[in-house]
Design an enzyme around this catalytic site. Structure first.
Site, mmCIF file in Angstrom:
data_model
loop_
_atom_site.group_PDB
_atom_site.id
_atom_site.type_symbol
_atom_site.label_atom_id
_atom_site.label_comp_id
_atom_site.label_asym_id
_atom_site.label_seq_id
_atom_site.Cartn_x
_atom_site.Cartn_y
_atom_site.Cartn_z
ATOM 1 C CG ASP A 11 53.951 71.688 33.141
ATOM 2 O OD1 ASP A 11 52.490 72.030 33.808
ATOM 3 O OD2 ASP A 11 54.341 71.728 32.596
ATOM 4 C CB SER A 12 53.210 76.240 32.677
ATOM 5 O OG SER A 12 54.355 75.808 33.339
ATOM 6 C CB CYS A 74 50.175 71.973 35.555
ATOM 7 S SG CYS A 74 50.624 74.176 36.323
ATOM 8 C CD GLU A 153 59.577 75.312 30.145
ATOM 9 O OE1 GLU A 153 59.516 75.162 28.537
ATOM 10 O OE2 GLU A 153 58.850 74.510 31.047
ATOM 11 C CB CYS A 185 56.963 72.120 40.049
ATOM 12 S SG CYS A 185 57.041 72.660 38.733
ATOM 13 C CG HIS A 187 58.552 72.026 34.516
ATOM 14 N ND1 HIS A 187 57.166 72.403 34.660
ATOM 15 C CD2 HIS A 187 59.579 72.899 33.224
ATOM 16 C CE1 HIS A 187 56.980 73.343 33.497
ATOM 17 N NE2 HIS A 187 58.619 73.705 32.720
HETATM 18 N N1 DGL Z 1 54.997 72.247 36.208
HETATM 19 C C1 DGL Z 1 53.915 73.427 36.644
HETATM 20 C C2 DGL Z 1 54.043 72.790 37.565
HETATM 21 O O1 DGL Z 1 53.578 71.365 38.411
HETATM 22 C C3 DGL Z 1 54.342 75.051 36.745
HETATM 23 C C4 DGL Z 1 55.562 75.714 36.445
HETATM 24 C C5 DGL Z 1 55.360 76.537 35.961
HETATM 25 O O2 DGL Z 1 55.284 77.177 34.873
HETATM 26 O O3 DGL Z 1 55.662 77.932 36.873
HETATM 27 O O4 DGL Z 1 53.308 73.634 38.834
#
Ligand code: DGL
Length: 272
Positions: A11-12, A74, A153, A185, A187
């Site tokens: 993931d990011s 992600c 984050e 997402c 996150h």
């Molecule tokens: N967690 C990621 C997603 O599911 C990326 C969030 C990001 O880095 O903008 O899209």
């Protein structure tokens, strides 16, 4: 590569831990190598070409760890890079969008689904595409929520600032009469309680991680690469790498995983 080789998950940043955690729960014999691209987060506002380049670099790194399959944990990278990566690498790769679309289509009763995600994911319209492949009559309403990723984050999971941003972003769903909302997402499951408070109890919240882990289990079974060995401790099974701020990542991971991780190693992802 053998059956006890690990699964690569990336993931990011910390968001993919919500997917890794679900894999750990549903497929407890599988080892995992996790990579969080903490130097380059967020992905959600970047172009498709950039996300494809980042994803390929990360997969090249994960291949050096002898992984047997890859989960793009992600939504943004799944939306932009899954197909390109499947073409380039000779290893099973799955993303989180298709499983999320499947669960949402099954969950809705009134055929009205909201999707929240990054700008990249929402503007790609990939959730609508997959949902309409399953049922073209479902109405899909997408809403980018770009500030959610930095809030997560930063660890502001239960904070008035996050509540305020959530009510601004999500207020437009009020008159859409949705009965299902996809946390599109990885996150966002970390602020699930904030989203729940904001949209109320009547809306079903879909976390694609659950179905992604099921899809991974089926894939490993189908390819006869599932692991049957058992391990004594999480440190033997799970390894964590990041492109920056290893200590911050480790502290965050320890706050959401069911065990403490001992080390997180920083690598230079530009070398791959
Ligand atoms: N967690 C990621 C997603 O599911 C990326 C969030 C990001 O880095 O903008 O899209």
């Amino acid at each position: 590569m053998s059956n006890d080789s690990p699964i690569g998950v990336f993931d990011s940043g910390v968001g993919g831990l919500t997917v890794a955690r679900e894999i750990m729960r549903q497929i407890p014999n599988e080892r995992i190598v996790y990579f969080g691209d903490t130097a380059r987060v967020p992905y959600g506002s970047k172009s498709k070409d950039t996300i494809i380049r980042y994803s390929k670099q990360i997969i090249r790194f994960l291949l050096t760890q002898n992984v047997k399959a890859i989960v793009i944990a992600c939504n943004t990278a799944s939306a932009f890079a899954l197909e390109e990566c499947k073409k380039e690498f000779d290893i099973p790769i799955i993303g989180v969008v298709k499983p999320g679309a499947k669960v949402a289509s099954e969950a809705t009763n009134n055929g009205r689904i909201g999707i929240i995600g990054t700008e990249g994911t929402i503007n790609s319209k990939i959730y609508s595409e997959f949902i309409h492949e399953i049922n073209p009559d479902i109405k899909v309403f997408g809403k980018p929520c770009p500030l959610f990723v930095p809030l997560v984050e930063e660890g502001l999971l239960n904070d008035p600032v996050t509540d305020e941003i959530a009510s601004r972003y999500l207020s437009e769903f009020k008159d859409k009469d949705i009965d299902t909302l996809v946390l599109g997402c990885t996150h966002y499951p970390l602020i699930r309680s904030t989203v729940r408070r904001t949209v109320g109890d009547k809306v079903t919240l879909v976390n694609p991680a659950y179905e992604t882990a099921i899809e991974l289990r089926h894939l490993l079974d189908k390819k006869h690469i599932a692991n049957i060995k058992e391990y004594d401790s999480p440190s033997q099974m799970y390894k964590f790498y990041v492109s920056d701020a290893a200590k911050k990542f480790k502290d965050f991971a320890n706050s959401i995983l069911p065990f403490d991780i001992l080390t997180t190693q920083q690598i230079n992802i530009d070398e791959y």
